[in-house]
Enzyme design. Structure first.
Site, PDB file in Angstrom:
ATOM      1  N   HIS A 260       0.831  -1.200   0.000  1.00  0.00           N
ATOM      2  CA  HIS A 260       0.000   0.000   0.000  1.00  0.00           C
ATOM      3  C   HIS A 260       0.868   1.255   0.000  1.00  0.00           C
ATOM      4  CE1 HIS A 260      -3.789  -2.182   1.704  1.00  0.00           C
ATOM      5  NE2 HIS A 260      -3.282  -2.774   0.637  1.00  0.00           N
ATOM      6  N   GLU A 262       0.779   3.922   1.988  1.00  0.00           N
ATOM      7  CA  GLU A 262       1.269   4.264   3.320  1.00  0.00           C
ATOM      8  C   GLU A 262       2.416   3.340   3.729  1.00  0.00           C
ATOM      9  OE1 GLU A 262      -3.323   4.653   3.509  1.00  0.00           O
ATOM     10  OE2 GLU A 262      -1.813   3.439   2.471  1.00  0.00           O
ATOM     11  N   CYS A 288      -5.845   1.366   5.631  1.00  0.00           N
ATOM     12  CA  CYS A 288      -6.406   0.083   6.052  1.00  0.00           C
ATOM     13  C   CYS A 288      -5.844  -0.276   7.425  1.00  0.00           C
ATOM     14  CB  CYS A 288      -6.070  -0.992   5.025  1.00  0.00           C
ATOM     15  SG  CYS A 288      -4.313  -1.436   5.019  1.00  0.00           S
ATOM     16  N   CYS A 291      -1.964  -0.860   7.483  1.00  0.00           N
ATOM     17  CA  CYS A 291      -1.213   0.397   7.410  1.00  0.00           C
ATOM     18  C   CYS A 291      -1.396   1.216   8.691  1.00  0.00           C
ATOM     19  CB  CYS A 291      -1.642   1.204   6.193  1.00  0.00           C
ATOM     20  SG  CYS A 291      -1.102   0.488   4.617  1.00  0.00           S
TER      21      CYS A 291
END
Length: 331
Positions: A260, A262, A288, A291
């Site tokens: 992801h 992040e 999410c 993260c």
């Protein structure tokens, strides 16, 4: 900053535009859009044909078409002067941009007719009655026509151009620095979130382009976008089976090989030995749960996100428990 110019024929709009060009403004004219169309048609370039063709384009593509075509050429990091605005919808769509001011250039009809004769432009009417007749056709009209009466009423500022060019230039020098000072800079949230959106354009994910940037002391210290791990096949080259199968949201997560945005921003900081203690993270989507845990453990104190993520309730509860500030800022 966009400065729009309006006014009647030979009022001095062109002189104002040329002077602003010398002051580092970039020039566009709505009339040039019409002139290009006339040249493609092989028609004579007279004022009457300009009026007719402009009205045709507005009826065919909408009353704001000339302004829309000019706006497609505008870049955010430049000042522009935009000449020949003659329809209210053109003003409205330009005013929809962040920093637009409409300036009306005024002069008496007798003064303007003498200027028109002296400039000797091809297609200009040299008879005063004809000049006045054409002008009246520009003053009133339906929504697809020129309507200078309504446009003039929408002006933010006026310049009276009855004297010499030096007198006109002095008025410009007095007016335009104040207009430019009124143009606000983007706030920090807007600035950093727009940077995050640009970073997202580098994503190679087949499903959704997401990015995050990490900021400390109003300085970007790390960036990341979603995609497959370093040294592996890119998602858009078939590297991630879940994304390439366009799996439904929240399903087949065990098949996703993409990191992801992040996650990559945090890992990049770690890779280069950059501390994230008390930093802020700007993300184009809310983080999410995975993260969120990385954000908390990295020492980041504030999360700013643009759009909601379908599965972020658990993330928000965890952030609250850990004392991490979370807020939404939409671009």
């Amino acid at each position: 900053m966009l400065i729009g110019l309006t006014g009647r024929n030979a009022s001095g709009k062109g002189e104002v535009a040329k002077y602003l060009e010398k002051k580092s403004f970039y020039y566009h004219s709505l009339s040039d859009v019409i002139r290009d169309e006339i040249r493609q048609r092989g028609q004579p370039l007279t004022r009457e044909v300009l009026i007719q063709t402009g009205n045709e384009l507005r009826r065919q593509f909408g009353p704001a078409v000339l302004a829309e075509r000019i706006l497609s050429k505008i870049e955010n990091d430049k000042h522009y002067v935009i000449d020949s605005i003659r329809n209210p919808k053109e003003v409205e769509i330009l005013r929809g941009t962040k920093n637009f001011k409409l300036v009306l250039i005024k002069a008496r009809i007798e003064t303007r007719f003498e200027r028109l004769k002296s400039r000797g432009r091809e297609g200009d009417p040299l008879n005063f009655d004809r000049f006045r007749e054409l002008e009246q056709r520009e003053m009133e009209g339906d929504e697809h026509s020129q309507n200078l009466t309504r446009v003039e009423a929408m002006a933010d500022q006026e310049l009276i151009n009855e004297g010499s060019l030096d007198e006109l230039y002095r008025q410009i020098d007095q007016l335009f620095p104040d207009l430019i000072k009124e143009a606000p800079r983007p706030g920090w949230d807007e600035y950093f979130m727009n940077i995050a959106k640009v970073v997202a354009s580098r994503s190679n994910c087949m499903k959704r382009k997401v990015a995050a940037i990490i900021v400390r002391d109003k300085r970007v210290i790390s960036t990341g976008y979603n995609g497959t791990p370093r040294g592996t096949k890119n998602c858009n080259e078939g590297g991630c089976p879940r994304c390439n199968n366009l799996a439904a949201s929240g399903t087949a997560l065990d098949e996703c090989l993409c990191s992801h945005g992040e996650e990559n921003a945090i890992v990049q900081a770690s890779y280069h030995g950059v501390s994230l203690k008390d930093a802020m993270i700007y993300s184009t989507f809310a983080p999410c749960l995975m993260c969120a845990k990385m954000i908390i453990n990295s020492g980041i104190r504030e999360v700013v996100y643009n759009l909601e993520y379908p599965l972020n309730d658990s993330s928000f509860r965890l952030f609250k428990q850990a004392g991490v500030i979370v807020r939404q800022w939409k671009v």
